[in-house]
Write an enzyme that holds these catalytic residues in place. Structure first.
Site, PDB file in Angstrom:
ATOM      1  N   GLY A 358       0.764  -1.776   0.131  1.00 22.27           N
ATOM      2  CA  GLY A 358      -0.119   0.019  -0.568  1.00 22.27           C
ATOM      3  C   GLY A 358       0.925   1.442  -0.222  1.00 22.27           C
ATOM      4  N   GLY A 360       1.398   5.036   2.347  1.00 25.38           N
ATOM      5  CA  GLY A 360       0.803   6.326   3.325  1.00 25.38           C
ATOM      6  C   GLY A 360       1.410   7.261   2.499  1.00 25.38           C
ATOM      7  N   GLY A 361       0.954   8.317   3.753  1.00 22.82           N
ATOM      8  CA  GLY A 361       1.253   9.620   3.159  1.00 22.82           C
ATOM      9  C   GLY A 361       3.045   9.568   2.847  1.00 22.82           C
ATOM     10  N   GLY A 363       5.185   7.196   2.356  1.00 24.98           N
ATOM     11  CA  GLY A 363       5.883   6.728   1.657  1.00 24.98           C
ATOM     12  C   GLY A 363       5.242   5.511   1.408  1.00 24.98           C
ATOM     13  CE  LYS A 379       5.982   4.982   7.560  1.00 25.51           C
ATOM     14  NZ  LYS A 379       5.364   5.942   8.722  1.00 25.51           N
ATOM     15  CG  ASP A 476      -2.118  10.456   9.967  1.00 24.48           C
ATOM     16  OD1 ASP A 476      -3.125  10.378   9.484  1.00 24.48           O
ATOM     17  OD2 ASP A 476      -1.527  10.247   9.077  1.00 24.48           O
TER      18      ASP A 476
END
Length: 658
Positions: A358, A360-361, A363, A379, A476
């Site tokens: 996926g 994310g904000g 990366g 990540k 977040d």
């Protein structure tokens, strides 16, 4: 045994005991480098144990040795000035320590003052290795300005220039400071599996680093797998390495007179002495280890250690891009690993699209598989991501200290070249949003699973706010930051924007709003104010999404100008809350309980932070049907107005992660 030789034999043993007792090695630091070897076969562990034992036995007559067994490579290097007995004790300590502290790692390295020991499942022999890098210095005392650094640089430069051409790649020297009695001492050494060029390159790299970290300090050292450099204000190395009381070696065979009895007696005495020496070495090693651990626990240490496990252009500033540890710092006693970039690239098929889980904000996230079969999630912070080094270090330090079943577990990190990578435990079912907002996968989320996800997430937040050593505001919380394990249990992830509160601090203000609109409390989005109640608001939004199956972000009905929050409040206040429930669970859930949970969610998203419950209160409301629920305030007007602005004017937004 002839009585003539008994006094000689006893003197030798007692001298050996005394000598070894005074020469217990001084531990500096070690790394268990991984990758984790939790599923290693018995044969692998047996091979490693056998190799370590064999390496230790070779330290009795060698100060440098390397060998391999079934794909496991190892090396020890003793300091060029120490005796063979000190070397043997040091290597014995090193193998014992690594066996105890790195039992499931395929790579490890340990430094003592007197020796270095390392092993790996990758052939490193003859290869220049500068990482992991360890800096040590006296944290309190610096040299006075009048002493100057010119002499120091000259001493080090001469050592670096000479050592590569020495047979043992080891060099020491000293210098006189000014007109007084003061002296300065330096030492450099390379691992002898390097060639002259490799040794020279290694030492010159460390010499360059001294400008940033060390010049002007009283006593320091830089240690790497391939070379080291050290500077002190006292003599710390030996000029000779002869064992006290040792006799000259007999080069000529049997002495005149045919004294075979004497020869046999000496052989027997030597064998017995060797056996006793081995026992004594083990005993003193164990004893010195206990004394050292006890001393460190009680007294701590005045030496500061700076660990560099990174390299590359963006890792040049030592104080900014390194992780500071003290030997007595209990916060860093866990199993956080630094992963080699090559290892992660191999595990993720060089970050291939097929391994991508996926985005994310900050990366993308990739699935990886280690050589032992263990799955990981990586990540990868984007070069253009707004999560910079501060957020990266923040996430590493925060997650490392957090231990809760509803928080994702950080396994390690990588700071190498231009990469900033975080390695997490792999969640087989990825994130909540992948199920909740997918027309087919959402059917898997029955009421039991949804209620478990809500309560588990609530407990994770309660731990962050109230039960961890630090009060932590996530900032977040959203559906794609809630990961699901094999049994669909929730784990909160992504702590890059988290903030810690100290003491009785209740709220803070920031000029840089970070997070995700749609989950953001209005006081935070509009004014930059955040607190634990900001997370409570996000939790309320998440609850409404789970119960309705609808996204808060992007939910906008043009015919009635409503967000998901105002839509939910309107249905509930008109007694039509049942219409909000996701049709996929509406026929198989306790309606009254779901309506109660909608009520709780609306309490969490009230405009006034003071009116929102704490996470402890929210958990109590969720778990008890007897607790009376207060009425929520009027429609969440601020949030509705803000979400309305986002939908109509998506570009006119404050700085944030959207």
């Amino acid at each position: 045994m002839n009585s003539l030789y008994k006094p000689i034999y006893l003197i030798t043993i007692f001298e050996l005991i005394s000598y070894i007792a005074c020469q217990s090695p001084t531990y500096n630091y070690h790394f268990c480098l991984g990758p984790g070897n939790d599923t290693a076969t018995a044969s692998y562990k047996s091979d490693l144990t056998l190799l370590l034992d064999y390496m230790s036995s070779n330290a009795s007559d060698k100060c440098f040795y390397n060998d391999s067994l079934n794909g496991i490579y190892s090396l020890f290097l003793c300091r060029g000035d120490v005796s063979s007995d000190v070397c043997r004790v040091c290597v014995s300590n090193a193998t014992q320590t690594l066996t105890q502290t790195c039992p499931s790692d395929k790579r490890a390295i340990i430094w003592y003052d007197q020796c270095l020991f390392r092993y790996s499942n990758i052939n490193f022999l003859g290869q220049l290795r500068l990482y992991p890098r360890l800096f040590m210095w006296n944290a309190l005392n610096n040299t006075s300005p009048e002493e100057g650094d010119i002499g120091t640089r000259g001493l080090l430069y001469s050592l670096v220039s000479q050592a590569p051409y020495k047979e043992n790649m080891f060099q020491t020297n000293e210098m006189v400071v000014g007109n007084g009695p003061g002296r300065r001492y330096g030492l450099v050494q390379c691992s002898r599996d390097l060639d002259v060029g490799g040794c020279s390159t290694c030492l010159r790299e460390l010499l360059n680093q001294t400008e940033d970290c060390c010049i002007g300090r009283k006593g320091w050292r830089i240690l790497t797998p391939s070379c080291c450099i050290r500077y002190e204000m006292y003599s710390f190395y030996e000029q000779t390495s002869n064992l006290p009381g040792s006799a000259p070696k007999n080069e000529g065979g049997v002495a005149k007179g045919g004294k075979s009895t004497r020869k046999n007696t000496i052989i027997i005495a030597s064998s017995l002495a060797g056996f006793l020496a081995t026992v004594l070495v083990a005993g003193f090693s164990y004893y010195s280890s206990l004394v050292r651990k006890r001393r460190q626990k009680v007294e701590g240490t005045s030496q500061e250690i700076l660990i560099r496990s990174s390299q590359g252009s963006k890792a040049a500033q030592l104080t900014e891009e390194s992780i500071h540890l003290h030997l007595s710092d209990e916060d860093h006693s866990g199993d956080l690993h630094h992963f080699n970039l090559a290892t992660i690239q191999a595990a993720t098929n060089n970050f291939s699209r097929g391994n991508k889980l996926g985005e994310g904000g900050f990366g993308p996230v990739y699935k990886g598989e280690m050589p032992i079969g263990k799955e990981i999630a990586v990540k990868r912070l984007s070069i253009n991501s707004k999560q910079g080094l501060e957020e990266f270090k923040n996430e590493v330090k925060l997650i490392f200290k957090l231990q809760h079943k509803n928080l994702v577990r950080l396994l390690g990190y990588c700071l190498e070249e231009d990469e900033k990578l975080l390695v997490y435990e792999y969640m087989a079912n990825t994130s909540l949003d992948a199920f909740l907002f997918d027309s087919e996968k959402c059917k898997v989320l029955d009421w039991e699973k949804r209620s478990n996800i809500i309560t588990g997430t609530a407990r994770g937040l309660q731990y962050l706010h109230e039960d961890s050593r630090l009060k932590i505001i996530h900032r977040d919380l959203k559906a794609n930051n809630v990961l699901l394990d094999d049994d669909m249990n929730p784990k909160i992830s992504d702590f890059g924007t988290a903030r810690t509160f100290g003491g009785n601090q209740m709220e803070a203000n920031t000029e840089r709003v970070v997070g995700t609109f749609g989950y953001m409390a209005p006081e935070y989005a509009l004014e930059g104010l955040f607190s634990t109640k900001s997370d409570v608001y996000s939790f309320g939004v998440l609850m409404l999404e789970i119960l309705s199956g609808k996204k808060s972000r992007g939910f906008y009905q043009q015919d009635c100008g409503q967000s998901l929050l105002t839509y939910a409040w309107l249905l509930w206040s008109e007694g039509k809350g049942q219409e909000l429930i996701d049709p996929n669970i509406a026929g198989n859930c306790p309606i009254h309980e779901v309506l109660r949970w909608i009520h709780i969610a609306l309490l969490c998203v009230q405009d006034d932070p003071a009116l929102r419950p704490t996470m402890s209160s929210a958990i109590l409301m969720l778990g008890s049907k007897s607790v009376n629920l207060p009425q929520p305030s009027t429609s969440p007007y601020s949030a509705a107005r803000f979400l309305h602005m986002i939908n109509l004017h998506p570009l006119n937004l404050p700085t944030s992660e959207i």
